[in-house]
Design a protein around this motif. Structure first.
Motif, PDB file in Angstrom:
ATOM      1  N   VAL A 366       0.833  -1.207   0.000  1.00 55.68           N
ATOM      2  CA  VAL A 366       0.000   0.000   0.000  1.00 55.68           C
ATOM      3  C   VAL A 366       0.866   1.256   0.000  1.00 55.68           C
ATOM      4  O   VAL A 366       0.482   2.280  -0.571  1.00 55.68           O
ATOM      5  N   VAL A 367       2.049   1.190   0.626  1.00 51.74           N
ATOM      6  CA  VAL A 367       2.969   2.331   0.563  1.00 51.74           C
ATOM      7  C   VAL A 367       3.283   2.660  -0.893  1.00 51.74           C
ATOM      8  O   VAL A 367       3.272   3.828  -1.305  1.00 51.74           O
ATOM      9  N   ALA A 368       3.560   1.623  -1.688  1.00 53.22           N
ATOM     10  CA  ALA A 368       3.818   1.837  -3.115  1.00 53.22           C
ATOM     11  C   ALA A 368       2.601   2.463  -3.790  1.00 53.22           C
ATOM     12  O   ALA A 368       2.730   3.363  -4.638  1.00 53.22           O
ATOM     13  N   HIS A 369       1.403   1.990  -3.422  1.00 53.07           N
ATOM     14  CA  HIS A 369       0.153   2.551  -3.957  1.00 53.07           C
ATOM     15  C   HIS A 369       0.069   4.044  -3.670  1.00 53.07           C
ATOM     16  O   HIS A 369      -0.227   4.859  -4.556  1.00 53.07           O
ATOM     17  N   GLN A 370       0.372   4.422  -2.417  1.00 47.72           N
ATOM     18  CA  GLN A 370       0.239   5.822  -2.030  1.00 47.72           C
ATOM     19  C   GLN A 370       1.367   6.693  -2.564  1.00 47.72           C
ATOM     20  O   GLN A 370       1.170   7.889  -2.784  1.00 47.72           O
ATOM     21  N   VAL A 371       2.543   6.097  -2.796  1.00 45.72           N
ATOM     22  CA  VAL A 371       3.604   6.860  -3.474  1.00 45.72           C
ATOM     23  C   VAL A 371       3.151   7.194  -4.891  1.00 45.72           C
ATOM     24  O   VAL A 371       3.336   8.320  -5.377  1.00 45.72           O
ATOM     25  N   GLY A 372       2.534   6.218  -5.565  1.00 43.52           N
ATOM     26  CA  GLY A 372       1.987   6.477  -6.894  1.00 43.52           C
ATOM     27  C   GLY A 372       0.897   7.523  -6.852  1.00 43.52           C
ATOM     28  O   GLY A 372       0.841   8.436  -7.699  1.00 43.52           O
ATOM     29  N   ALA A 373      -0.001   7.423  -5.856  1.00 47.52           N
ATOM     30  CA  ALA A 373      -1.078   8.394  -5.716  1.00 47.52           C
ATOM     31  C   ALA A 373      -0.528   9.781  -5.413  1.00 47.52           C
ATOM     32  O   ALA A 373      -1.003  10.788  -5.955  1.00 47.52           O
ATOM     33  N   SER A 374       0.481   9.837  -4.554  1.00 51.41           N
ATOM     34  CA  SER A 374       1.104  11.108  -4.209  1.00 51.41           C
ATOM     35  C   SER A 374       1.752  11.752  -5.423  1.00 51.41           C
ATOM     36  O   SER A 374       1.649  12.964  -5.641  1.00 51.41           O
ATOM     37  N   THR A 375       2.404  10.928  -6.227  1.00 50.54           N
ATOM     38  CA  THR A 375       3.040  11.420  -7.456  1.00 50.54           C
ATOM     39  C   THR A 375       2.005  12.033  -8.396  1.00 50.54           C
ATOM     40  O   THR A 375       2.206  13.116  -8.954  1.00 50.54           O
ATOM     41  N   ALA A 376       0.880  11.339  -8.556  1.00 51.70           N
ATOM     42  CA  ALA A 376      -0.166  11.842  -9.445  1.00 51.70           C
ATOM     43  C   ALA A 376      -0.841  13.081  -8.876  1.00 51.70           C
ATOM     44  O   ALA A 376      -1.168  14.012  -9.621  1.00 51.70           O
ATOM     45  N   ALA A 377      -1.072  13.098  -7.554  1.00 46.96           N
ATOM     46  CA  ALA A 377      -1.744  14.243  -6.933  1.00 46.96           C
ATOM     47  C   ALA A 377      -0.964  15.535  -7.172  1.00 46.96           C
ATOM     48  O   ALA A 377      -1.543  16.567  -7.538  1.00 46.96           O
ATOM     49  N   TYR A 378       0.351  15.470  -6.977  1.00 43.05           N
ATOM     50  CA  TYR A 378       1.168  16.662  -7.194  1.00 43.05           C
ATOM     51  C   TYR A 378       1.450  16.881  -8.681  1.00 43.05           C
ATOM     52  O   TYR A 378       1.327  17.987  -9.197  1.00 43.05           O
TER      53      TYR A 378
END
Length: 420
Positions: A366-378
């Motif tokens: 899930v950390v990898a999931h949220q790193v991807g989400a964080s990348t897209a959000a910014y």
């Protein structure tokens, strides 16, 4: 009398499931607030889209990073205590937010405090509840609880958007505080940590089994589990596909669909309505995905989910330009696949790494999931600032999903080799 008999026969695991479902629904719904606040805060304080996207990005990242350590906390201190503390932290951040005056304060409250608070009630909580309370129907339970998190984020948006539009964003915060307070009471009274605490076996089990005591450091044990997991190719493939899952779901659509609709003249309430419908179909799609993962090869389910999501994202820029009917088509199609990837990923993770470690291993995935989400959000916010449109972020995410589908095939090969 008959109702009393039925209640006595009802396994308490289903009550725990309902309480967890409601908690995740509310937590994720409140976590969606920054997306609704993006346009009002731009107007009230003059903060840039890039700056606000940065707050969302940090919050999403910490939400994910908390997962593995949350799994250890759940094992050491129990589900109910961790849920109550998390809800109190979330409620405190909500209560303080209306008095903020600077972007750094918004970053502290929603990038850090809210990110950590909601992170302790993320997918890892659902996996822990499923593993403790259910021997049978575990895939279905994971699907339901996963759907609650994603659906809550989407279903709360129209209500909070309406309150924001009619009464201001501060009143939306106060409403959320009241909801959190109610959930704290429910959890404190009716939540239970383990079926053994009430002298019952898990659902589908033959006998009650005492939980294995957590022995180790809350901080070091998850890191040790990570050190073991990274030696397995399956972990990297699941983490890679989940990075793309986060990139193409809550980081991109969950954060930027409302602002993208605003760019073409749609109101926040209408845009939030699309997300609400998406949430309704996600509840169906992710629950169905859990049912399917109990019966079919989870690896090929992932292949189809990522491929179909990629097609829907390629269609989104056209749907935005064409009108409401096309947006509804996108909403239904994408909603069914919003986070249907979780149950198959959990199933593979549990099979490969074992039930006892699956919570922490999945937490790192899930950390990898949220790193991807964080990348897209910014990244999507920054590209919108430069290009004046969201077309490039949406289309590029669609093609990245096709790559995830190909990675899912590789997961199949590695997992097959392990089973042989």
């Amino acid at each position: 009398m008959e109702n009393a008999k039925r209640l006595s026969k009802l396994h308490y695991g289903w009550i725990v499931l309902v309480i967890t479902f409601v908690t995740l629904l509310v937590s994720a719904g409140i976590r969606s607030l920054p997306s609704i606040l993006m346009l009002p805060l731009e107007k009230d304080f003059g903060w840039s889209r890039e700056g606000l996207s940065g707050v969302v990005s940090v919050g999403i990242f910490l939400y994910g990073l908390t997962g593995p350590f949350s799994a250890a906390l759940l094992l050491k201190f129990g589900i109910r205590r961790v849920m109550i503390v998390s809800l109190i932290v979330l409620g405190a951040s909500l209560a303080i937010t209306p008095v903020m005056t600077a972007l750094w304060q918004f970053q502290l409250l929603w990038g850090v405090v809210s990110g950590l608070g909601t992170g302790m009630m993320a997918n890892v909580l659902g996996v822990t509840v499923a593993n403790r309370w259910f021997e049978k129907r575990r895939g279905l339970v994971v699907g339901i609880l996963t759907a609650s998190a994603a659906t809550g984020q989407l279903l709360f948006m129209p209500l909070l958007a309406k309150i924001t539009e009619d009464a201001g964003w501060r009143n939306a915060m106060y409403t959320s505080v009241g909801v959190v307070a109610v959930v704290i009471v429910i959890v404190a009274i009716w939540m239970r940590n383990h079926p053994y605490d009430i002298g019952k076996p898990a659902y589908g089990a033959d006998r009650a089994v005492a939980p294995i005591a957590f022995r180790g450091s809350i901080f070091l044990t998850p890191l040790k589990v990570l050190g073991e997991a990274i030696k397995d190719k399956t972990f990297w493939l699941l983490a890679g596909t989940f990075f793309i899952c986060g990139y193409s779901s809550n980081g991109l659509i969950g954060t930027h669909l409302i602002p993208a609709c605003g760019d073409i003249g749609m109101t926040t309430v209408v845009a939030a309505g699309f997300l609400a419908f998406m949430g309704m179909f996600d509840l169906v799609g992710t629950t169905l995905s859990g049912w399917l993962s109990d019966r079919f090869d989870s690896r090929w389910l992932l292949f189809w989910y990522y491929g179909l999501r990629g097609l829907s994202l390629l269609f989104l820029p056209q749907a935005l330009n064409m009108g409401y009917t096309e947006m509804m088509i996108f909403t239904v199609f994408y909603g069914l696949d919003w986070i249907a990837t979780v149950p198959p990923t959990v199933k593979i993770s549990s099979n490969v790494f074992g039930k006892e470690k699956s919570g922490m291993v999945f937490g790192w995935i899930v950390v990898a999931h949220q790193v991807g989400a964080s990348t897209a959000a910014y990244g999507a916010g920054a590209m919108r600032e430069v290009l004046g449109t969201y077309t490039v972020p949406f289309v590029s995410a669609g093609f990245v999903c096709f790559f995830a589908a190909l990675m899912a095939i590789r997961v199949a090969k590695v997992h097959a080799a392990k089973k042989a």
